[in-house]
Design a protein around this motif. Structure first.
Motif, mmCIF file in Angstrom:
data_model
loop_
_atom_site.group_PDB
_atom_site.id
_atom_site.type_symbol
_atom_site.label_atom_id
_atom_site.label_comp_id
_atom_site.label_asym_id
_atom_site.label_seq_id
_atom_site.Cartn_x
_atom_site.Cartn_y
_atom_site.Cartn_z
ATOM 1 N N GLU A 155 0.850 -1.194 0.000
ATOM 2 C CA GLU A 155 0.000 0.000 0.000
ATOM 3 C C GLU A 155 0.883 1.240 0.000
ATOM 4 O O GLU A 155 1.784 1.374 0.832
ATOM 5 C CB GLU A 155 -0.921 0.010 1.219
ATOM 6 C CG GLU A 155 -1.922 1.160 1.216
ATOM 7 C CD GLU A 155 -2.873 1.102 2.395
ATOM 8 O OE1 GLU A 155 -2.629 1.818 3.387
ATOM 9 O OE2 GLU A 155 -3.840 0.322 2.336
ATOM 10 N N VAL A 156 0.620 2.141 -0.927
ATOM 11 C CA VAL A 156 1.437 3.346 -1.086
ATOM 12 C C VAL A 156 0.531 4.573 -1.082
ATOM 13 O O VAL A 156 -0.501 4.591 -1.766
ATOM 14 C CB VAL A 156 2.249 3.301 -2.402
ATOM 15 C CG1 VAL A 156 2.987 4.616 -2.628
ATOM 16 C CG2 VAL A 156 3.224 2.137 -2.380
ATOM 17 N N THR A 157 0.910 5.575 -0.312
ATOM 18 C CA THR A 157 0.175 6.838 -0.273
ATOM 19 C C THR A 157 0.887 7.863 -1.148
ATOM 20 O O THR A 157 2.084 8.106 -0.981
ATOM 21 C CB THR A 157 0.065 7.371 1.165
ATOM 22 O OG1 THR A 157 -0.620 6.407 1.972
ATOM 23 C CG2 THR A 157 -0.703 8.686 1.197
ATOM 24 N N VAL A 158 0.150 8.448 -2.071
ATOM 25 C CA VAL A 158 0.712 9.414 -3.016
ATOM 26 C C VAL A 158 0.241 10.818 -2.637
ATOM 27 O O VAL A 158 -0.956 11.060 -2.476
ATOM 28 C CB VAL A 158 0.289 9.084 -4.460
ATOM 29 C CG1 VAL A 158 0.809 10.139 -5.435
ATOM 30 C CG2 VAL A 158 0.796 7.694 -4.848
ATOM 31 N N ALA A 159 1.188 11.722 -2.489
ATOM 32 C CA ALA A 159 0.875 13.101 -2.123
ATOM 33 C C ALA A 159 0.595 13.939 -3.366
ATOM 34 O O ALA A 159 0.878 13.528 -4.494
ATOM 35 C CB ALA A 159 2.039 13.703 -1.332
ATOM 36 N N ALA A 160 0.034 15.122 -3.147
ATOM 37 C CA ALA A 160 -0.224 16.034 -4.259
ATOM 38 C C ALA A 160 1.096 16.529 -4.828
ATOM 39 O O ALA A 160 2.058 16.767 -4.103
ATOM 40 C CB ALA A 160 -1.070 17.210 -3.787
ATOM 41 N N GLY A 161 1.154 16.670 -6.135
ATOM 42 C CA GLY A 161 2.369 17.141 -6.791
ATOM 43 C C GLY A 161 2.080 18.327 -7.681
ATOM 44 O O GLY A 161 0.942 18.795 -7.784
ATOM 45 N N VAL A 162 3.119 18.807 -8.331
ATOM 46 C CA VAL A 162 2.977 19.973 -9.210
ATOM 47 C C VAL A 162 2.871 19.557 -10.668
ATOM 48 O O VAL A 162 2.779 20.393 -11.555
ATOM 49 C CB VAL A 162 4.174 20.933 -9.032
ATOM 50 C CG1 VAL A 162 4.178 21.508 -7.634
ATOM 51 C CG2 VAL A 162 5.488 20.228 -9.319
#
Length: 217
Positions: A155-162
């Motif tokens: 399980e991987v959590t992806v953060a907001a990016g540009v």
């Protein structure tokens, strides 16, 4: 003379308490730092194979940015399983997902060198949006290899990016220097500041102890 002796005892007791306090604070700092470093990689075990997942940079992928993931596969005893010995496939699902649902992404795997591992499975991944994803790695031994088929779910959590794609590390290029640079840039300031304060506190306590002894004399 009695007054001076009592004053010396007060300074001595205060110094000892101060040293105990800063020593405990130092131990707590080291424990928190080690815990943070130890939690960097994700580890799963199935049958006789273990897998360690790491995603550049710093196990903190961002949406819209290309990240490199690698899987360190090892057998019992620590022997590495390179991609050349494994028919491996990687499927990525957006969570939650239903059984039988097609994968959102199926990145191609390529051999990479990472840390002490050589030729292990790796992939360049661009997550489309922030959220939780499941990385499913399945594998079977190729001819001549000796390990049981496996399936790992990470399980991987992806953060907001540009949305800016970064150049991934090329195939078969050692990524140790990249990992070290990223870890240093994200190393918490308090992990450096608190040991410094601890040292100064101990020095102050010793000075107070010596001062108390001088007053007693």
């Amino acid at each position: 003379m009695s007054h001076r002796v009592n004053q010396s005892e007060v300074f001595t007791n205060q110094s000892r308490k101060y040293i105990k306090y800063v020593t405990a604070l130092s131990c707590l700092t080291l424990g928190l730092t080690n815990a943070e470093l130890a939690s960097a990689h994700k580890v799963e075990i199935a049958a006789d194979v273990g897998a360690t997942l790491h995603i550049q940079p710093n196990d903190n992928p961002r949406a819209g940015e290309t990240a490199q993931a690698w899987f360190a596969l090892t057998r019992k005893g620590g022997k590495t399983i390179p991609l050349a010995q494994c028919n491996c496939q990687l499927a990525i699902y957006a969570e939650p997902h239903s059984p039988g649902e097609p994968a959102l992404i199926e990145p191609s795997l390529k051999p990479v060198n990472a840390e002490r591992y050589q030729g292990i499975p790796g992939a360049d991944i661009t997550f489309p949006k922030p959220g939780i994803y499941q990385l499913q790695l399945t594998g079977k031994p190729k001819s001549g290899a000796n390990f049981q088929p496996f399936k790992f779910n990470f399980e991987v959590t992806v953060a907001a990016g540009v949305g800016v794609k970064k150049n991934p590390v090329s195939s078969q290029q050692t990524i140790d220097d990249v990992a070290i640079e990223k870890n240093l840039s994200s190393f918490p300031v308090w992990a450096i500041a608190i040991p410094t304060v601890t040292f100064l506190g101990i020095a102050f306590g010793v000075w107070q102890l010596q001062k108390g002894k001088g007053s007693a004399d």
